[in-house]
Scaffold this motif. Structure first.
Motif, PDB file in Angstrom:
ATOM      1  N   ILE A 202      -5.360  -6.857   6.205  1.00  0.00           N
ATOM      2  CA  ILE A 202      -4.608  -6.503   5.022  1.00  0.00           C
ATOM      3  C   ILE A 202      -3.778  -7.447   4.315  1.00  0.00           C
ATOM      4  O   ILE A 202      -2.964  -7.387   3.353  1.00  0.00           O
ATOM      5  CB  ILE A 202      -3.790  -4.973   4.819  1.00  0.00           C
ATOM      6  CG1 ILE A 202      -2.799  -5.198   5.911  1.00  0.00           C
ATOM      7  CG2 ILE A 202      -4.626  -3.884   5.426  1.00  0.00           C
ATOM      8  CD1 ILE A 202      -1.671  -3.786   6.010  1.00  0.00           C
TER       9      ILE A 202
ATOM     10  N   GLU B 247     -10.603  -8.340   2.822  1.00  0.00           N
ATOM     11  CA  GLU B 247      -9.774  -7.330   3.382  1.00  0.00           C
ATOM     12  C   GLU B 247     -10.351  -5.970   3.827  1.00  0.00           C
ATOM     13  O   GLU B 247     -11.459  -5.586   3.219  1.00  0.00           O
ATOM     14  CB  GLU B 247      -8.837  -7.073   2.220  1.00  0.00           C
ATOM     15  CG  GLU B 247      -9.317  -6.327   0.995  1.00  0.00           C
ATOM     16  CD  GLU B 247      -8.118  -6.014   0.036  1.00  0.00           C
ATOM     17  OE1 GLU B 247      -7.278  -6.670  -0.101  1.00  0.00           O
ATOM     18  OE2 GLU B 247      -8.262  -4.855  -0.531  1.00  0.00           O
ATOM     19  N   ASP B 248     -10.014  -5.344   4.779  1.00  0.00           N
ATOM     20  CA  ASP B 248     -10.579  -4.161   5.304  1.00  0.00           C
ATOM     21  C   ASP B 248      -9.425  -3.468   6.214  1.00  0.00           C
ATOM     22  O   ASP B 248      -9.012  -3.973   7.152  1.00  0.00           O
ATOM     23  CB  ASP B 248     -11.740  -4.583   6.186  1.00  0.00           C
ATOM     24  CG  ASP B 248     -12.553  -3.419   6.407  1.00  0.00           C
ATOM     25  OD1 ASP B 248     -11.999  -2.207   6.186  1.00  0.00           O
ATOM     26  OD2 ASP B 248     -13.803  -3.234   6.745  1.00  0.00           O
ATOM     27  N   ALA B 249      -8.859  -2.407   5.575  1.00  0.00           N
ATOM     28  CA  ALA B 249      -7.948  -1.556   6.120  1.00  0.00           C
ATOM     29  C   ALA B 249      -8.342  -1.138   7.603  1.00  0.00           C
ATOM     30  O   ALA B 249      -7.640  -0.919   8.511  1.00  0.00           O
ATOM     31  CB  ALA B 249      -7.502  -0.651   5.514  1.00  0.00           C
TER      32      ALA B 249
ATOM     33  N   PHE C 189      -6.076  -0.473  -0.505  1.00  0.00           N
ATOM     34  CA  PHE C 189      -6.917  -1.411   0.422  1.00  0.00           C
ATOM     35  C   PHE C 189      -8.155  -0.849   0.775  1.00  0.00           C
ATOM     36  O   PHE C 189      -8.347   0.238   0.802  1.00  0.00           O
ATOM     37  CB  PHE C 189      -6.162  -1.592   1.713  1.00  0.00           C
ATOM     38  CG  PHE C 189      -5.013  -2.368   1.615  1.00  0.00           C
ATOM     39  CD1 PHE C 189      -3.672  -1.879   1.774  1.00  0.00           C
ATOM     40  CD2 PHE C 189      -5.246  -3.989   1.654  1.00  0.00           C
ATOM     41  CE1 PHE C 189      -2.715  -2.680   1.687  1.00  0.00           C
ATOM     42  CE2 PHE C 189      -4.109  -4.726   1.600  1.00  0.00           C
ATOM     43  CZ  PHE C 189      -3.150  -4.006   1.422  1.00  0.00           C
ATOM     44  N   LYS C 190      -9.258  -1.882   0.626  1.00  0.00           N
ATOM     45  CA  LYS C 190     -10.721  -1.220   0.941  1.00  0.00           C
ATOM     46  C   LYS C 190     -10.584  -0.983   2.440  1.00  0.00           C
ATOM     47  O   LYS C 190     -10.237  -1.451   3.252  1.00  0.00           O
ATOM     48  CB  LYS C 190     -11.534  -2.504   0.830  1.00  0.00           C
ATOM     49  CG  LYS C 190     -12.941  -2.058   0.954  1.00  0.00           C
ATOM     50  CD  LYS C 190     -13.712  -3.559   0.893  1.00  0.00           C
ATOM     51  CE  LYS C 190     -14.256  -4.085   2.274  1.00  0.00           C
ATOM     52  NZ  LYS C 190     -15.406  -4.996   2.247  1.00  0.00           N
ATOM     53  N   GLY C 191     -11.164   0.148   2.808  1.00  0.00           N
ATOM     54  CA  GLY C 191     -11.202   0.852   4.085  1.00  0.00           C
ATOM     55  C   GLY C 191     -10.245   1.808   4.419  1.00  0.00           C
ATOM     56  O   GLY C 191      -9.970   2.233   5.478  1.00  0.00           O
ATOM     57  N   GLU C 192      -9.005   2.000   3.452  1.00  0.00           N
ATOM     58  CA  GLU C 192      -7.978   2.743   3.718  1.00  0.00           C
ATOM     59  C   GLU C 192      -8.546   4.345   3.465  1.00  0.00           C
ATOM     60  O   GLU C 192      -9.245   4.468   2.533  1.00  0.00           O
ATOM     61  CB  GLU C 192      -6.841   2.329   2.766  1.00  0.00           C
ATOM     62  CG  GLU C 192      -5.711   3.227   2.715  1.00  0.00           C
ATOM     63  CD  GLU C 192      -4.514   2.786   1.743  1.00  0.00           C
ATOM     64  OE1 GLU C 192      -4.818   1.883   0.965  1.00  0.00           O
ATOM     65  OE2 GLU C 192      -3.783   3.318   1.764  1.00  0.00           O
TER      66      GLU C 192
ATOM     67  N   MET D  45      -3.674 -16.508   0.705  1.00  0.00           N
ATOM     68  CA  MET D  45      -3.825 -15.201  -0.061  1.00  0.00           C
ATOM     69  C   MET D  45      -5.151 -14.493   0.640  1.00  0.00           C
ATOM     70  O   MET D  45      -6.190 -15.399   0.706  1.00  0.00           O
ATOM     71  CB  MET D  45      -3.702 -14.988  -1.428  1.00  0.00           C
ATOM     72  CG  MET D  45      -3.700 -13.675  -1.978  1.00  0.00           C
ATOM     73  SD  MET D  45      -3.124 -13.614  -3.771  1.00  0.00           S
ATOM     74  CE  MET D  45      -4.700 -13.912  -4.582  1.00  0.00           C
TER      75      MET D  45
ATOM     76  N   GLY E 221     -10.508 -10.692  -1.806  1.00  0.00           N
ATOM     77  CA  GLY E 221     -10.982  -9.492  -1.911  1.00  0.00           C
ATOM     78  C   GLY E 221     -12.086  -9.073  -0.852  1.00  0.00           C
ATOM     79  O   GLY E 221     -11.841  -7.872  -0.578  1.00  0.00           O
ATOM     80  N   GLU E 222     -13.112 -10.021  -0.745  1.00  0.00           N
ATOM     81  CA  GLU E 222     -13.987  -9.593   0.284  1.00  0.00           C
ATOM     82  C   GLU E 222     -13.635  -9.623   1.682  1.00  0.00           C
ATOM     83  O   GLU E 222     -14.401  -9.005   2.371  1.00  0.00           O
ATOM     84  CB  GLU E 222     -15.029 -10.683   0.211  1.00  0.00           C
ATOM     85  CG  GLU E 222     -15.721 -10.850  -1.263  1.00  0.00           C
ATOM     86  CD  GLU E 222     -15.073 -11.811  -1.896  1.00  0.00           C
ATOM     87  OE1 GLU E 222     -14.179 -11.799  -2.980  1.00  0.00           O
ATOM     88  OE2 GLU E 222     -14.975 -13.330  -1.505  1.00  0.00           O
TER      89      GLU E 222
END
Lengths: 176, 134
Positions: free
Chosen positions: B14, B7-9, A80-83, B1, B4-5
């Motif tokens: 997520i 999502e940010d863990a 994931f981005k940010g992981e 769903m 992509g833009e």
């Protein structure tokens, strides 16, 4: 990050596989088709751990193949981005370095490597701080943050950074 | 769903599928993959090469495992009300200080979750005890 999730798939089986071993054949085909594949939504399917349910088969019009809806549990790896995660360096060059975390490859550009680290070419190209105390080379373990992911047909590719706090080479005295 | 833009863990964005899913720490994955590896060897013998994705994942989790006692680690999660993802990141990276923990799991800092510095410190100490005595 690794997850344990339930996925569903429609498996087509040729009638030659019917009989006593129908279920085994179905499961074997599922494993062959799915393990090692990658999708943008779920990431890499690393291993199937169990079958939850196999629905009733439906004969397809025109072909005679039978379609079974199969629900199965599997281990997936989805970055994931940010992981923030740990990875092993596989290649170093003057543009940056490549690292691998499980099945995923991550590129860290030299713009995202701390300014006090410089590229040193040679037999074992590396990035080193000016005082030589920290070195990044092939097989080094680094902690990095993923800042972007890209998915194509067969794999996921990530871009990372080690410029933030608490990122960079892992020094683990406990392992000595 | 989740797109992509979005999502940010670092903000725990997520996607619902993964927020509700069981998140595995490297140590847990190592156990599962070793088991599957034994199964594969039995089924097809030593001659068949393993799929690359599997082999790389197995090598990776064996290298980066920190815990062997998963039961206690799960107890810590329930006590401190962390999302599975957050606990897995902390379990994998084993931060030593509160500052480090908040840097690698920024979602801990979100207001209103009741995770002040003391709570995070207690969490890290608990994990350290588990690691020492397993």
């Amino acid at each position: 990050m690794f997850f344990h999730i339930v996925l569903e798939r429609n498996m087509q089986l040729h009638p030659r596989h019917f009989g006593r071993n129908l279920r085994e054949n179905l499961v074997a085909k599922l494993m062959k088709d799915v393990e090692g594949t990658c999708s943008g939504q779920h990431g890499f399917v690393v291993a199937i751990t169990g079958i939850e349910n196999i629905g009733k088969g439906l004969i397809r019009d025109g072909t005679g193949f039978v379609s079974f809806p199969v629900k199965y549990q599997c281990v997936v790896f989805r970055p994931f981005k940010g992981e923030i995660l740990e990875a092993v360096v596989t290649m170093v060059n003057k543009m940056g370095f490549f690292a691998e975390a499980g099945p995923v490859q991550i590129f860290v550009s030299n713009h995202l490597i701390p300014d006090d680290m410089e590229f040193q070419s040679g037999d074992m190209p590396n990035y080193t701080t000016s005082d030589g105390s920290v070195k990044i080379q092939k097989d080094s373990e680094v902690r990095l943050k993923i800042i972007g992911t890209r998915v194509d047909a067969t794999e996921i590719f990530c871009i990372g950074t080690i410029k933030d706090d608490f990122l960079g080479v892992i020094n683990d005295p406990a392992s000595v | 769903m989740l797109r992509g833009e979005d999502e940010d863990a670092s903000e725990l964005k997520i996607g619902e599928d993964f927020l509700k899913a069981k998140c595995l720490m490297n140590s847990e994955v190592a156990i599962l993959l070793e088991h599957r590896y034994d199964q594969m060897k039995q089924m097809s013998g030593d001659s068949t090469p393993l799929p690359q994705v599997f082999e790389k994942s197995l090598q990776y989790v064996k290298c980066f495992s920190r815990f062997t006692n998963q039961g206690s680690v799960k107890q810590v999660r329930d006590r401190y009300q962390l999302a599975e993802f957050e606990l897995a990141v902390i379990g994998n990276l084993c931060p030593e200080t509160v500052e480090e923990a908040k840097a690698i799991v920024p979602s801990l800092k979100t207001k209103g979750r009741g995770h002040d510095d003391e709570a995070v410190e207690r969490l890290l100490n608990d994990l350290l005890m588990i690691k020492k005595f397993e």
